[in-house]
Design a protein around this motif. Structure first.
Motif, mmCIF file in Angstrom:
data_model
loop_
_atom_site.group_PDB
_atom_site.id
_atom_site.type_symbol
_atom_site.label_atom_id
_atom_site.label_comp_id
_atom_site.label_asym_id
_atom_site.label_seq_id
_atom_site.Cartn_x
_atom_site.Cartn_y
_atom_site.Cartn_z
ATOM 1 N N MET A 192 0.845 -1.196 0.000
ATOM 2 C CA MET A 192 0.000 0.000 0.000
ATOM 3 C C MET A 192 0.883 1.249 0.000
ATOM 4 S SD MET A 192 -3.130 -0.836 2.614
ATOM 5 C CE MET A 192 -2.053 -1.110 4.034
ATOM 6 N N ASP A 193 0.523 2.247 -0.812
ATOM 7 C CA ASP A 193 1.284 3.490 -0.797
ATOM 8 C C ASP A 193 0.701 4.425 0.256
ATOM 9 O OD1 ASP A 193 -1.025 4.629 -1.872
ATOM 10 O OD2 ASP A 193 -0.288 4.530 -3.932
ATOM 11 N N ASN A 194 1.370 5.571 0.429
ATOM 12 C CA ASN A 194 0.959 6.497 1.471
ATOM 13 C C ASN A 194 -0.439 7.055 1.240
ATOM 14 O OD1 ASN A 194 3.305 6.221 2.932
ATOM 15 N ND2 ASN A 194 4.349 7.899 1.884
ATOM 16 N N VAL A 195 -0.782 7.319 -0.012
ATOM 17 C CA VAL A 195 -2.088 7.880 -0.316
ATOM 18 C C VAL A 195 -3.190 6.891 0.080
ATOM 19 C CG1 VAL A 195 -3.619 8.703 -2.145
ATOM 20 C CG2 VAL A 195 -1.206 9.337 -2.173
ATOM 21 N N GLU A 196 -2.988 5.619 -0.243
ATOM 22 C CA GLU A 196 -3.997 4.621 0.117
ATOM 23 C C GLU A 196 -4.128 4.484 1.634
ATOM 24 O OE1 GLU A 196 -4.946 -0.159 -0.289
ATOM 25 O OE2 GLU A 196 -3.453 0.750 -1.605
ATOM 26 N N ILE A 197 -2.997 4.401 2.321
ATOM 27 C CA ILE A 197 -3.039 4.264 3.781
ATOM 28 C C ILE A 197 -3.728 5.471 4.417
ATOM 29 C CG2 ILE A 197 -1.644 4.153 5.881
ATOM 30 C CD1 ILE A 197 0.463 2.640 4.234
ATOM 31 N N LEU A 198 -3.324 6.661 4.003
ATOM 32 C CA LEU A 198 -3.875 7.884 4.586
ATOM 33 C C LEU A 198 -5.364 8.025 4.260
ATOM 34 C CD1 LEU A 198 -0.948 10.379 3.898
ATOM 35 C CD2 LEU A 198 -1.732 9.558 6.129
ATOM 36 N N VAL A 257 -14.968 -3.630 -3.138
ATOM 37 C CA VAL A 257 -16.164 -4.366 -3.553
ATOM 38 C C VAL A 257 -15.718 -5.807 -3.713
ATOM 39 C CG1 VAL A 257 -18.011 -4.642 -5.240
ATOM 40 C CG2 VAL A 257 -17.101 -2.357 -4.754
ATOM 41 N N TYR A 258 -16.233 -6.677 -2.874
ATOM 42 C CA TYR A 258 -15.674 -8.015 -2.700
ATOM 43 C C TYR A 258 -15.619 -8.790 -4.014
ATOM 44 C CZ TYR A 258 -14.515 -12.234 -0.080
ATOM 45 O OH TYR A 258 -13.878 -13.333 0.431
ATOM 46 N N GLY A 259 -14.398 -9.152 -4.397
ATOM 47 C CA GLY A 259 -14.176 -9.935 -5.590
ATOM 48 C C GLY A 259 -14.218 -9.164 -6.891
ATOM 49 N N LEU A 260 -14.519 -7.862 -6.825
ATOM 50 C CA LEU A 260 -14.674 -7.079 -8.058
ATOM 51 C C LEU A 260 -13.691 -5.910 -8.149
ATOM 52 C CD1 LEU A 260 -18.584 -6.842 -8.307
ATOM 53 C CD2 LEU A 260 -17.058 -8.380 -9.567
ATOM 54 N N LEU A 261 -13.575 -5.137 -7.086
ATOM 55 C CA LEU A 261 -12.747 -3.930 -7.129
ATOM 56 C C LEU A 261 -11.842 -3.889 -5.910
ATOM 57 C CD1 LEU A 261 -12.159 -1.166 -8.532
ATOM 58 C CD2 LEU A 261 -13.891 -0.177 -7.000
ATOM 59 N N ARG A 262 -10.532 -3.825 -6.172
ATOM 60 C CA ARG A 262 -9.576 -3.751 -5.074
ATOM 61 C C ARG A 262 -9.502 -2.325 -4.527
ATOM 62 N NH1 ARG A 262 -6.300 -8.186 -4.505
ATOM 63 N NH2 ARG A 262 -6.528 -9.731 -6.170
ATOM 64 N N THR A 263 -9.187 -2.234 -3.243
ATOM 65 C CA THR A 263 -9.094 -0.928 -2.601
ATOM 66 C C THR A 263 -8.046 -0.058 -3.278
ATOM 67 O OG1 THR A 263 -9.720 -1.955 -0.501
ATOM 68 C CG2 THR A 263 -8.731 0.231 -0.396
ATOM 69 N N SER A 264 -6.932 -0.646 -3.673
ATOM 70 C CA SER A 264 -5.855 0.112 -4.319
ATOM 71 C C SER A 264 -6.284 0.689 -5.657
ATOM 72 C CB SER A 264 -4.622 -0.778 -4.512
ATOM 73 O OG SER A 264 -4.963 -1.939 -5.253
ATOM 74 N N ASP A 265 -7.281 0.065 -6.300
ATOM 75 C CA ASP A 265 -7.774 0.548 -7.598
ATOM 76 C C ASP A 265 -8.921 1.542 -7.451
ATOM 77 O OD1 ASP A 265 -5.976 -1.090 -8.972
ATOM 78 O OD2 ASP A 265 -7.375 -2.795 -8.923
ATOM 79 N N ALA A 266 -9.388 1.761 -6.229
ATOM 80 C CA ALA A 266 -10.557 2.619 -5.995
ATOM 81 C C ALA A 266 -10.181 4.052 -5.688
ATOM 82 C CB ALA A 266 -11.382 2.054 -4.848
ATOM 83 N N LEU A 267 -8.884 4.333 -5.516
ATOM 84 C CA LEU A 267 -8.432 5.666 -5.123
ATOM 85 C C LEU A 267 -8.577 6.673 -6.258
ATOM 86 C CD1 LEU A 267 -5.159 4.591 -3.342
ATOM 87 C CD2 LEU A 267 -7.070 5.742 -2.214
ATOM 88 N N SER A 268 -8.675 7.926 -5.875
ATOM 89 C CA SER A 268 -8.584 9.007 -6.853
ATOM 90 C C SER A 268 -7.153 9.079 -7.378
ATOM 91 C CB SER A 268 -8.965 10.346 -6.214
ATOM 92 O OG SER A 268 -10.286 10.309 -5.729
ATOM 93 N N ASN A 325 0.146 14.708 0.680
ATOM 94 C CA ASN A 325 0.118 15.909 1.517
ATOM 95 C C ASN A 325 -1.286 16.506 1.602
ATOM 96 O OD1 ASN A 325 0.287 16.670 -1.233
ATOM 97 N ND2 ASN A 325 1.068 18.696 -0.673
ATOM 98 N N GLN A 326 -2.088 16.341 0.541
ATOM 99 C CA GLN A 326 -3.465 16.821 0.567
ATOM 100 C C GLN A 326 -4.317 16.013 1.542
ATOM 101 O OE1 GLN A 326 -4.057 16.311 -3.687
ATOM 102 N NE2 GLN A 326 -4.032 18.537 -4.001
ATOM 103 N N VAL A 327 -4.105 14.707 1.539
ATOM 104 C CA VAL A 327 -4.851 13.861 2.464
ATOM 105 C C VAL A 327 -4.437 14.154 3.901
ATOM 106 C CG1 VAL A 327 -5.503 11.504 3.062
ATOM 107 C CG2 VAL A 327 -5.029 12.080 0.685
ATOM 108 N N TRP A 328 -3.143 14.355 4.108
ATOM 109 C CA TRP A 328 -2.652 14.703 5.440
ATOM 110 C C TRP A 328 -3.343 15.971 5.955
ATOM 111 C CZ3 TRP A 328 -0.751 12.609 9.430
ATOM 112 C CH2 TRP A 328 0.195 11.585 9.377
ATOM 113 N N PHE A 329 -3.399 16.992 5.114
ATOM 114 C CA PHE A 329 -3.990 18.262 5.526
ATOM 115 C C PHE A 329 -5.464 18.084 5.898
ATOM 116 C CE2 PHE A 329 -6.444 22.066 4.405
ATOM 117 C CZ PHE A 329 -5.851 23.002 5.259
#
Length: 459
Positions: A1-7, A389-400, A406-410
């Motif tokens: 997971m990258d920082n954007v996903e975690i944050l 979405v279980y079995g269809l869309l991974r969380t990592s693929d759902a991000l903007s 830094n925007q998420v942090w703020f």
């Protein structure tokens, strides 16, 4: 997971966890108010009217803070989770529209009568408004749980488009509504809400009884709330079991994480407590041998699918966290059953109101259903990972795609500060209303002490 996903996950988890303090309280408290006002209409006893008036003020406070904290999440769908919003927009759009039309409008429409209708409408009309507000709050939970349950067990849809343009469209609205997990999860959420609201009432009136304030009122309120809490605590056993059966059938990887079960196909133990070593893929703790197998299949030989049956990329990403939150939720649920049954037994024996030590326990017990509700959601949502979405869309693929860390942090810091201030305000106002109490004349409950009227309903 990258920082954007975690944050982004931390931010959404924080905002929804904070918001989820209030809707369960409002649903459960509304049900208790219906009981109080119904008894007022049935008996004519002004004690019940006074209790209803008092708790309506607290309900209004909870409702207002709940609305304010819920708005933020809708913006997060568009800012942090744009790909997710595009993918599920057709599904969520219909469910959230139904929530606004059929639930929120009903609840907020009758809320004005509930708060300001005393002495302006007849008692029966006011009672009808109380029922409508209660139904509105429950219907609101229906559509939110339906939308979330569709993410857990998708149904009644097809996928149109490919790649980044892929999205789910509804093909059968009622199949989407009654997806494989929605009914079980809704009943579990409703019962958890009844516990949250009834234990708030128990906590406040236990405090009054311990301090020997508003005694006549508090005895009535305590009995009403204890009845709701006892029935709800026992019912949660059944809804929880049905929900676990559904998870075993539809999300076996999540169930395996709940119990730290790694063997790909073997009989499974049920742990009462323990710790999961994710590197060694084993659990140490106190267990009932083959207990999970028996709970799911009513025998001791049927194997249960474990985490090794799934590719590592498809397993829950925080097995020990899911294990701990799930078992803490169950432990709190059992504690609520024990506490309510003990108090009910003492009520039956006629010694309930002689136990000051018990009122000290109940005065802080309001935290238990809240913790159980939060832990249940953590288990359900983290256990679904790595899928949004279980079995269809991974969380990592759902991000903007355009949002930076830094925007998420703020925004996370900003929301934290605002929510902390809102929580301080909520606690201050709640404490002020509780200290004032349900009586306009404070320690003069004897003026309306219905114990002298030989009321057979609760005494």
């Amino acid at each position: 997971m990258d920082n954007v996903e975690i944050l982004s996950r931390i931010q959404f988890a924080f905002t929804i966890a904070f918001h989820y303090i209030y809707p369960p309280l409002s649903i459960g408290l509304a049900l208790v108010m219906v009981c109080m006002e119904g008894l007022y209409l049935k008996t004519g006893d002004k004690v019940y009217e006074q209790l209803t008036r008092f708790w309506i003020k607290i309900f209004a406070l909870i409702f207002g803070i709940g609305v304010a904290t819920g708005i933020v999440m809708e913006f997060e769908f568009g800012t942090n989770w744009a790909s997710y919003s595009r993918y599920v927009g057709d599904i969520f759009g219909s469910a959230l529209a139904a929530e606004g039309i059929f639930a929120f409008a009903l609840e907020s429409g009758f809320l004005g009568i509930l708060i300001f209708g005393w002495n302006r409408v007849s008692p029966r009309v006011h009672f009808f408004a109380t029922i409508m507000v209660t139904l509105g709050s429950m219907f609101s939970a229906v559509w939110i749980v339906v939308a979330n349950s569709w993410q857990q067990t998708p149904a009644g849809y097809h996928i149109v488009g490919e790649g980044l343009k892929a999205r789910a469209e509804i093909t059968d609205f009622w199949a989407m509504v009654f997806n494989p997990s929605s009914v079980d999860r809704l009943s579990h959420v409703w019962i958890g809400s009844f516990l949250a609201g009834s234990f708030l009432v128990l906590s406040v009136h236990a405090y009054y009884l311990y301090k020997e304030r508003h005694v006549a009122l508090s005895r009535k309120a305590f009995k009403i709330a204890l009845t709701v809490a006892t029935i709800s605590a026992l019912a949660q056993l059944f809804t929880g079991h049905h929900s676990a059966d559904g998870v075993a059938k539809n999300q076996p990887a999540k169930l395996a994480a709940f119990e730290g079960h790694y063997d790909s196909s073997a009989v499974a133990d049920m742990y009462l407590l323990g710790f999961v070593d994710t590197k060694k893929e084993e659990v140490t703790g106190l267990k009932i041998p083959k207990g999970l197998t028996f709970l799911l299949h009513q025998d001791f030989t049927t194997p249960v699918k474990g985490l090794r049956a799934f590719p590592k990329k498809d397993r829950p990403t925080a097995v020990n966290f899911v294990f701990q939150t799930y078992h803490l939720m169950v432990a709190i649920g059992m504690a609520l059953i024990g506490l309510t049954l003990l108090a009910s037994f003492l009520w039956y024996k006629g010694t309930l109101f002689n136990q000051k030590w018990l009122f000290r326990i109940f005065s802080s017990s309001v935290l238990l259903p809240q913790l159980a509700n939060q832990l249940g959601w953590y288990s359900a949502e983290v256990g679904r990972q790595p899928w949004v979405v279980y079995g269809l869309l991974r969380t990592s693929d759902a991000l903007s795609k355009s949002v930076k860390a830094n925007q998420v942090w703020f925004s996370l810091i900003m929301f934290t500060v605002i929510y902390v201030l809102l929580f301080i305000l909520f606690i201050y106002l709640l404490n002020k209303k509780i200290k004032h109490g349900p009586s306009d004349h404070h320690e003069k409950d004897e003026i309306i002490d219905s114990s002298k009227r030989n009321n057979p309903i609760l005494d």
